[in-house]
Scaffold this active site. Structure first.
Site, short mmCIF file in Angstrom:
data_model
loop_
_atom_site.label_atom_id
_atom_site.label_comp_id
_atom_site.label_asym_id
_atom_site.label_seq_id
_atom_site.Cartn_x
_atom_site.Cartn_y
_atom_site.Cartn_z
CG ASP A 30 4.74 16.65 17.16
OD1 ASP A 30 5.45 16.88 18.27
OD2 ASP A 30 5.29 16.90 15.99
CD GLN A 89 9.59 22.97 18.39
OE1 GLN A 89 9.96 23.96 18.67
NE2 GLN A 89 10.36 22.15 17.76
CB CYS A 131 12.13 19.09 9.76
SG CYS A 131 13.73 18.33 9.93
CG HIS A 148 9.23 18.13 12.43
ND1 HIS A 148 9.75 16.93 11.96
CD2 HIS A 148 10.26 18.99 12.89
CE1 HIS A 148 11.14 16.73 12.20
NE2 HIS A 148 11.49 18.10 12.55
CE LYS A 172 12.47 19.27 19.51
NZ LYS A 172 13.16 19.80 18.35
#
Length: 404
Positions: free
Chosen positions: A198, A201, A362, A121, A224
């Protein structure tokens, strides 16, 4: 027993209509919906104990402080951090990444190397580019293949004694690919590098164990994970958080302030300057309670069924191509119809009450790799149904007929 219809009753927004049609919400990778149980916690905060934390001796302040720190403990338990002070509240994943990048400005030297992946991202690309500009460090990229997987043999070649940091997402937001982070972390440490993962997600689908992973930093966003926007977390190993300087100066992050010198507070407050999103932090904890009550194993199994069903049905549509075909992926499908711009497809789907994401998500380097302007992205959550997927397939067929 998991009953999706019972689950759906917890989410008031799922009963509304869009453009006269029942809402089909397939934009979960951008933001998940919020159950009534979490909404009630937000209302309760502002109705009954809205006050600033850590600073007041009055009852409301103490109650708010207790609830906020209980939420930190819930996050510690969920991610299995060793200490609660290794959990830093932030405004979200982007804030968390920038906090770490800012801290390494004082550590990196000219010609040090940092590695990111081709699946990132923008928020896990741009901060490191800015860091390289400030320090003279060199940014290197793990390439991807046509299936949307990282080329791990090339990662081995990129690692060297010059590598100081590795940054990679746990799951690609654009393609749904689950990266082999256990291997990536192990090899980074063997090269003497620190690693940030990260998890924005991944966390709606997977329950990471940061100690088992042995990751140095892990970041996530509440919105999320059935929580509110504007709050997230940074997990960092205690020794790394102690090495990094504060990201912002102000109230709360200090021990002593004089005009001659300021000393900083201990963890976690060193990184939490100013009044935080108190309600958001408390609601983040409530969202984790909700998802854990459903059960992450149950969520993963059900969402995989949705992914398989949607993949099979969408591939029956003439001219439809799916991008990101890794065998190991979460419930995300990025696709295009031959000769049709994804924005046009998304606009027609919206007219039928179906919310999907269109564009580069993104993650523009991924789209550049495939030589496409973007994709239509349908991302599924545990409150979605196969009947909703049928509606999506029917709408895509209609868009294909209208726009071809």
């Amino acid at each position: 027993m998991f009953n999706v219809e019972d689950i759906r009753k917890d989410f008031p927004i799922l009963s509304r209509k869009v453009n006269g049609k029942p809402l089909v919400y397939f934009d979960n990778a951008a933001t998940s919906q919020t159950p009534q149980q979490v909404i009630d916690v937000i209302v309760d905060y502002y109705s009954n104990y809205n006050a600033n934390i850590h600073r007041g001796v009055h009852s409301l302040s103490q109650e708010a402080t207790d609830k906020y720190e209980q939420a930190r403990k819930k996050i510690q338990t969920h991610f299995n951090a060793k200490f609660s002070h290794e959990i830093i509240f932030t405004s979200g994943t982007t804030h968390s990444i920038n906090l770490v990048a800012n801290g390494f400005s004082s550590i990196l030297k000219q010609d040090d190397e940092i590695i990111v992946s081709a699946l990132e991202h923008h928020s896990n690309i741009v901060p490191w580019q800015m860091l390289c500009e400030r320090t003279g460090a060199i940014l290197k990229v793990i390439p991807m293949n046509q299936e949307g997987e990282l080329v791990m043999a090339d990662y081995d070649k990129l690692l060297s004694k010059k590598t100081k940091l590795v940054f990679v997402n746990h799951v690609s937001n654009a393609l749904g690919t689950i990266n082999p982070i256990e291997t990536i972390i192990k090899k980074a440490h063997e090269a003497g590098a620190a690693i940030l993962v990260d998890g924005a997600q991944a966390c709606p689908h997977i329950k990471p164990d940061v100690q088992a992973l042995d990751v140095d930093f892990y970041v996530a966003s509440a919105h999320k994970m059935c929580g509110p926007t504007g709050v997230g977390m940074l997990y960092g190993k205690e020794e790394w958080l102690n090495k990094l300087p504060p990201y912002q100066g102000g109230g709360e992050m200090i021990a002593e302030v004089t005009f001659e010198k300021t000393t900083y507070a201990a963890l976690p407050h060193k990184f939490e300057a100013g009044t935080p999103n108190i309600c958001g932090g408390i609601a983040f904890g409530a969202a984790l309670d909700y998802m854990n009550a459903v059960g992450f194993d149950v969520i993963a199994k059900y969402e995989h069924q949705l992914l398989e069903y949607a993949t099979e049905k969408l591939l029956e549509i003439e001219g439809l191509k799916i991008y990101g075909t890794s065998l190991n992926k979460t419930s995300v499908i990025s696709f295009n119809l031959e000769g049709i711009h994804p924005y046009d497809v998304g606009t027609i789907l919206d007219k039928m009450g179906i919310a999907v994401r269109t564009g580069h998500h993104c993650a523009q380097p991924i789209m550049d790799y495939y030589k496409i302007p973007g994709t239509v992205r349908a991302s599924f959550s545990f409150y979605n149904t196969k009947e909703e997927i049928d509606s999506l397939v029917s709408a895509v067929k209609k868009a294909n007929m209208m726009l071809a």
